[in-house]
Design a protein around this motif. Structure first.
Motif, PDB file in Angstrom:
ATOM      1  N   MET A 185      32.103 -23.528  -8.476  1.00 21.48           N
ATOM      2  CA  MET A 185      33.324 -22.937  -9.019  1.00 21.48           C
ATOM      3  C   MET A 185      34.517 -23.191  -8.108  1.00 21.48           C
ATOM      4  O   MET A 185      35.646 -23.359  -8.584  1.00 21.48           O
ATOM      5  CB  MET A 185      33.118 -21.445  -9.258  1.00 21.48           C
ATOM      6  CG  MET A 185      32.114 -21.157 -10.372  1.00 21.48           C
ATOM      7  SD  MET A 185      31.765 -19.390 -10.548  1.00 21.48           S
ATOM      8  CE  MET A 185      30.217 -19.467 -11.472  1.00 21.48           C
ATOM      9  N   MET A 186      34.291 -23.230  -6.802  1.00 17.44           N
ATOM     10  CA  MET A 186      35.388 -23.612  -5.894  1.00 17.44           C
ATOM     11  C   MET A 186      35.824 -25.048  -6.158  1.00 17.44           C
ATOM     12  O   MET A 186      37.022 -25.355  -6.187  1.00 17.44           O
ATOM     13  CB  MET A 186      34.941 -23.454  -4.436  1.00 17.44           C
ATOM     14  CG  MET A 186      34.720 -22.024  -4.002  1.00 17.44           C
ATOM     15  SD  MET A 186      34.163 -21.930  -2.280  1.00 17.44           S
ATOM     16  CE  MET A 186      33.432 -20.279  -2.277  1.00 17.44           C
ATOM     17  N   ALA A 187      34.857 -25.937  -6.348  1.00 20.28           N
ATOM     18  CA  ALA A 187      35.187 -27.328  -6.673  1.00 20.28           C
ATOM     19  C   ALA A 187      35.917 -27.403  -8.008  1.00 20.28           C
ATOM     20  O   ALA A 187      36.839 -28.213  -8.182  1.00 20.28           O
ATOM     21  CB  ALA A 187      33.915 -28.166  -6.697  1.00 20.28           C
ATOM     22  N   ASP A 188      35.526 -26.564  -8.959  1.00 16.85           N
ATOM     23  CA  ASP A 188      36.207 -26.503 -10.246  1.00 16.85           C
ATOM     24  C   ASP A 188      37.681 -26.139 -10.053  1.00 16.85           C
ATOM     25  O   ASP A 188      38.571 -26.722 -10.689  1.00 16.85           O
ATOM     26  CB  ASP A 188      35.507 -25.466 -11.129  1.00 16.85           C
ATOM     27  CG  ASP A 188      36.220 -25.188 -12.436  1.00 16.85           C
ATOM     28  OD1 ASP A 188      35.790 -25.706 -13.470  1.00 16.85           O
ATOM     29  OD2 ASP A 188      37.222 -24.435 -12.425  1.00 16.85           O
ATOM     30  N   ALA A 233      23.772 -23.877  -9.366  1.00 14.30           N
ATOM     31  CA  ALA A 233      25.065 -24.537  -9.554  1.00 14.30           C
ATOM     32  C   ALA A 233      25.444 -24.700 -11.018  1.00 14.30           C
ATOM     33  O   ALA A 233      26.615 -24.963 -11.323  1.00 14.30           O
ATOM     34  CB  ALA A 233      25.049 -25.909  -8.887  1.00 14.30           C
ATOM     35  N   SER A 234      24.491 -24.553 -11.905  1.00 18.39           N
ATOM     36  CA  SER A 234      24.731 -24.892 -13.316  1.00 18.39           C
ATOM     37  C   SER A 234      25.849 -24.093 -13.977  1.00 18.39           C
ATOM     38  O   SER A 234      26.545 -24.649 -14.841  1.00 18.39           O
ATOM     39  CB  SER A 234      23.434 -24.763 -14.122  1.00 18.39           C
ATOM     40  OG  SER A 234      22.960 -23.428 -14.123  1.00 18.39           O
ATOM     41  N   PRO A 235      26.082 -22.808 -13.647  1.00 16.94           N
ATOM     42  CA  PRO A 235      27.219 -22.124 -14.291  1.00 16.94           C
ATOM     43  C   PRO A 235      28.551 -22.833 -14.066  1.00 16.94           C
ATOM     44  O   PRO A 235      29.398 -22.889 -14.963  1.00 16.94           O
ATOM     45  CB  PRO A 235      27.201 -20.733 -13.649  1.00 16.94           C
ATOM     46  CG  PRO A 235      25.799 -20.526 -13.222  1.00 16.94           C
ATOM     47  CD  PRO A 235      25.317 -21.878 -12.792  1.00 16.94           C
ATOM     48  N   GLY A 236      28.753 -23.384 -12.858  1.00 18.55           N
ATOM     49  CA  GLY A 236      29.998 -24.102 -12.590  1.00 18.55           C
ATOM     50  C   GLY A 236      30.131 -25.364 -13.413  1.00 18.55           C
ATOM     51  O   GLY A 236      31.230 -25.736 -13.834  1.00 18.55           O
ATOM     52  N   VAL A 237      29.003 -26.036 -13.660  1.00 15.90           N
ATOM     53  CA  VAL A 237      29.027 -27.232 -14.502  1.00 15.90           C
ATOM     54  C   VAL A 237      29.358 -26.849 -15.940  1.00 15.90           C
ATOM     55  O   VAL A 237      30.163 -27.512 -16.616  1.00 15.90           O
ATOM     56  CB  VAL A 237      27.667 -27.966 -14.432  1.00 15.90           C
ATOM     57  CG1 VAL A 237      27.653 -29.176 -15.366  1.00 15.90           C
ATOM     58  CG2 VAL A 237      27.369 -28.401 -13.000  1.00 15.90           C
ATOM     59  N   GLY A 280      38.498 -21.335  -3.362  1.00 16.16           N
ATOM     60  CA  GLY A 280      38.776 -22.766  -3.479  1.00 16.16           C
ATOM     61  C   GLY A 280      40.260 -23.062  -3.517  1.00 16.16           C
ATOM     62  O   GLY A 280      40.736 -24.015  -2.885  1.00 16.16           O
ATOM     63  N   ALA A 281      41.007 -22.246  -4.254  1.00 15.56           N
ATOM     64  CA  ALA A 281      42.448 -22.466  -4.366  1.00 15.56           C
ATOM     65  C   ALA A 281      43.146 -22.272  -3.022  1.00 15.56           C
ATOM     66  O   ALA A 281      43.999 -23.077  -2.618  1.00 15.56           O
ATOM     67  CB  ALA A 281      43.030 -21.514  -5.416  1.00 15.56           C
ATOM     68  N   LYS A 282      42.790 -21.210  -2.318  1.00 18.79           N
ATOM     69  CA  LYS A 282      43.432 -20.935  -1.022  1.00 18.79           C
ATOM     70  C   LYS A 282      43.033 -21.973   0.016  1.00 18.79           C
ATOM     71  O   LYS A 282      43.834 -22.307   0.910  1.00 18.79           O
ATOM     72  CB  LYS A 282      43.050 -19.534  -0.551  1.00 18.79           C
ATOM     73  CG  LYS A 282      43.885 -19.010   0.615  1.00 18.79           C
ATOM     74  CD  LYS A 282      45.325 -18.739   0.206  1.00 18.79           C
ATOM     75  CE  LYS A 282      46.098 -18.059   1.318  1.00 18.79           C
ATOM     76  NZ  LYS A 282      47.522 -17.829   0.962  1.00 18.79           N
ATOM     77  N   ARG A 283      41.829 -22.507  -0.116  1.00 18.94           N
ATOM     78  CA  ARG A 283      41.364 -23.520   0.836  1.00 18.94           C
ATOM     79  C   ARG A 283      42.216 -24.786   0.757  1.00 18.94           C
ATOM     80  O   ARG A 283      42.518 -25.398   1.779  1.00 18.94           O
ATOM     81  CB  ARG A 283      39.906 -23.854   0.525  1.00 18.94           C
ATOM     82  CG  ARG A 283      39.223 -24.776   1.530  1.00 18.94           C
ATOM     83  CD  ARG A 283      38.832 -24.048   2.780  1.00 18.94           C
ATOM     84  NE  ARG A 283      37.855 -24.805   3.561  1.00 18.94           N
ATOM     85  CZ  ARG A 283      38.019 -25.165   4.827  1.00 18.94           C
ATOM     86  NH1 ARG A 283      39.114 -24.829   5.479  1.00 18.94           N
ATOM     87  NH2 ARG A 283      37.082 -25.838   5.463  1.00 18.94           N
ATOM     88  N   ILE A 284      42.623 -25.180  -0.452  1.00 17.89           N
ATOM     89  CA  ILE A 284      43.363 -26.431  -0.577  1.00 17.89           C
ATOM     90  C   ILE A 284      44.875 -26.223  -0.640  1.00 17.89           C
ATOM     91  O   ILE A 284      45.632 -27.165  -0.403  1.00 17.89           O
ATOM     92  CB  ILE A 284      42.899 -27.251  -1.797  1.00 17.89           C
ATOM     93  CG1 ILE A 284      43.307 -26.599  -3.107  1.00 17.89           C
ATOM     94  CG2 ILE A 284      41.408 -27.494  -1.749  1.00 17.89           C
ATOM     95  CD1 ILE A 284      43.199 -27.525  -4.304  1.00 17.89           C
ATOM     96  N   GLN A 285      45.314 -24.995  -0.961  1.00 19.09           N
ATOM     97  CA  GLN A 285      46.753 -24.718  -1.003  1.00 19.09           C
ATOM     98  C   GLN A 285      47.038 -23.433  -0.229  1.00 19.09           C
ATOM     99  O   GLN A 285      47.391 -22.395  -0.811  1.00 19.09           O
ATOM    100  CB  GLN A 285      47.245 -24.645  -2.449  1.00 19.09           C
ATOM    101  CG  GLN A 285      47.062 -25.960  -3.188  1.00 19.09           C
ATOM    102  CD  GLN A 285      47.802 -26.030  -4.506  1.00 19.09           C
ATOM    103  OE1 GLN A 285      48.487 -25.101  -4.906  1.00 19.09           O
ATOM    104  NE2 GLN A 285      47.666 -27.150  -5.196  1.00 19.09           N
TER     105      GLN A 285
END
Length: 565
Positions: A60-63, A86-90, A427-432
């Motif tokens: 979900m972070m990658a999403d 991991a399947s829920p994120g897929v 995930g969002a805070k990690r990249i921005q």
């Protein structure tokens, strides 16, 4: 692109070489022995590795990265239970059209078919969720397959790709080089299709634009906004796509999602031309497929979508255009204004209806008025703030009373997956890191991935999580009261002290039990510079903005009494 030294590379090194060639800056993972060679190859590279606490959180972070950048977010997990976790994120990425690549460690090639430790047929498991599932048998083909994976994930309707990496293949040595950086192929309307669209607008008296889908960029949204303003169209975004037009824009009339403004729905039903740009008009925005006649709508319909298979899948349009969001926006710049715009007052009224529906939150039982909290946050959050959430009744207030003012300012699953908000915020805070990130989560929703608060603490990511606690699975309870009034079964929750939970991990915690205490608690959370949780206690009666729990139950009992005579 810098070509690596012309020396043989292991499969693990080739995977990392290819990620670097594609400009990948972040990888989210839960480590596993099945892909140790890749983890070793990541050591010392510019790629930031985020170690997560559960594979669903990593995916979900990658999403979230895929949504914010338009390029595939990258997650790595191990075989068997790692893959299934991991399947829920897929699934989310597929339904929400998000570019994502999931790498899964696999058993050695010579053990396949024996029921080896954690063996799994990934094509069978992910085949209905991913756009493409592939296992790499030969290390020399890694550049070819990864190049194709980036193409598949981004082109047409974006989506997830799953790549299986046999652990012995990752230690094989091959002389191969990463491919060039992949850019998606954009498709655009033809001149004749643009001419037909212009003609339909010339003939229209009450058109509406339904805006949704994926693949949009800041530039394409700007071009689209120019088209909207030239034609003065009333615009409605589909479920959880409200960031495609600022909530402050005079042409914005609201979101066509769960429990929409009845006036919004009536306006669409009364339209003589419906422009559907990017959206599939799936179950939620179509209001259970009741908004338009199937297969031939009463209104003239222009459907633009990146995937040809979606055109005519449910609705037969008067004009079908296969085009990506970028290609469509560029094409629309070529259209000149119509001779007359008879629907200007309709656009103004749609805006007035939106403001009336969203400006003041109705009073509901309890000492915390959740709607008032939303209205305060609407004015407090900076325009570029990122808001994340999962699924549940608590999100109805988010969608209705907040105003999303910039592209990419909400990350939320159209698929209705609980547990998404917290990992997406991480995930969002990690990249921005320069943007404020606020996560909303119900008490049930939060604990589905609450462990990722530890990830936020580990990487010093000062997100603010607002846990809306009503002591139950609220959405299910709502449906339960509608269909089985008074027969509560399986929906009650006994919750921890979420503020204490935050402090236990090394974050900041606040508990709020009165509306007037929220503002100060939020400001303290923000000022702390730590990952924070605000534990917001709301009355179970405050089930939706329009109805209390008791009102829903009483209506159901009355309906049952009338039905029984």
């Amino acid at each position: 692109m810098t070509v690596p030294n012309a020396a043989p590379r292991t499969g693990g090194q080739l995977v990392v070489d290819c990620l670097l060639a594609q400009g990948v800056e972040h990888v989210f993972c839960v480590p596993g022995e099945s892909f140790l060679a890749v983890l070793d190859a990541l050591h010392g590279t510019p790629i930031a590795l985020t170690v997560c606490r559960q594979e669903g959180g990593a995916t979900m972070m990658a999403d979230a990265v895929g949504r914010l950048t338009g390029r595939p977010g990258i997650a790595m997990v191990t075989r068997g239970p790692g893959a299934t976790n991991a399947s829920p994120g897929v699934h989310i990425a597929r339904h929400d059209s998000v570019p994502l690549i999931l790498f899964v460690g696999q058993i050695a090639r010579d053990m396949k078919g024996r029921g080896a430790f954690q063996e799994m047929d990934f094509n069978a498991v992910f085949g209905t969720m991913a756009k493409w599932v592939v296992e790499i048998e030969d290390a020399a083909r890694i550049p070819e397959i990864l190049s194709r994976a980036f193409h598949v994930a981004m082109q047409g309707r974006p989506g997830p790709v799953v790549i299986s990496l046999p652990e012995d293949m990752l230690t094989d040595v091959a002389l191969a080089f990463p491919g060039a950086r992949v850019e998606p192929v954009e498709t655009a309307p033809s001149a004749s299709q643009l001419s037909a669209l212009h003609y339909l607008l010339e003939q229209a008296k009450k058109p509406v634009l339904l805006l949704g889908g994926a693949g949009w960029t800041v530039d394409s949204i700007a071009r689209l906004r120019g088209f909207i303003e030239r034609y003065d169209l009333p615009v409605f975004t589909t479920f959880r796509r409200a960031t495609l037009l600022s909530g402050d824009h005079p042409n914005y009339g609201g979101e066509l999602g769960i429990g929409p403004n009845p006036k919004l729905r009536a306006r669409i039903e009364a339209a003589d031309l419906v422009l559907m740009f990017g959206t599939r008009m799936a179950e939620i925005p179509s209001q259970g497929y009741t908004l338009f006649d199937i297969p031939t709508p009463r209104q003239k319909m222009v459907h633009v979508h990146a995937d040809a298979a979606e055109l005519g899948r449910v609705y037969h349009p008067a004009l079908a255009i296969q085009a990506t969001a970028v290609g469509l926006a560029e094409g629309l710049t070529l259209l000149s204004p119509v001779r007359d715009i008879p629907w200007r007052k309709e656009t103004q009224q749609a805006r007035a209806d939106f403001l009336a529906w969203t400006s003041i939150a109705p009073k509901l039982p309890g000492s915390v008025q959740y709607g008032e909290v939303m209205v305060w946050l609407r004015d407090r959050l900076p325009p570029d703030a990122i808001v994340t959430n999962g699924a549940g009744n608590y999100t109805i207030w988010v969608q209705r009373f907040l105003r999303f003012r910039s592209f990419g300012s909400q990350l939320a699953p159209i698929s209705g997956s609980m547990g998404y908000g917290l990992p997406a915020a991480v995930g969002a805070k990690r990249i921005q890191p320069g943007r404020m990130v606020v996560c909303f989560a119900g008490d049930g929703c939060f604990l589905m991935n609450g462990q990722e608060f530890a990830t936020a603490v580990q990487y010093d990511l000062p997100i603010i999580v607002i846990v809306v606690d009503n002591g139950m699975y609220g959405t299910i309870r709502m449906h339960q009261e509608r269909h089985y009034p008074g027969r509560v079964s399986g929906t009650d929750l006994r919750n921890p002290d979420f503020a204490g939970y935050a402090r236990a991990f090394g974050g900041h915690g606040e508990k709020v039990e009165r509306t007037e205490d929220f503002e100060a608690a939020f400001e303290r959370a923000f000022a702390s510079g730590l990952p924070s949780i605000i534990h917001l206690i709301v009355d179970p009666e405050a089930l939706t903005p329009g109805a209390s729990l008791s009102a829903i139950r009483e209506k159901a009992l009355r309906d049952q009494a009338l039905a029984s005579g």
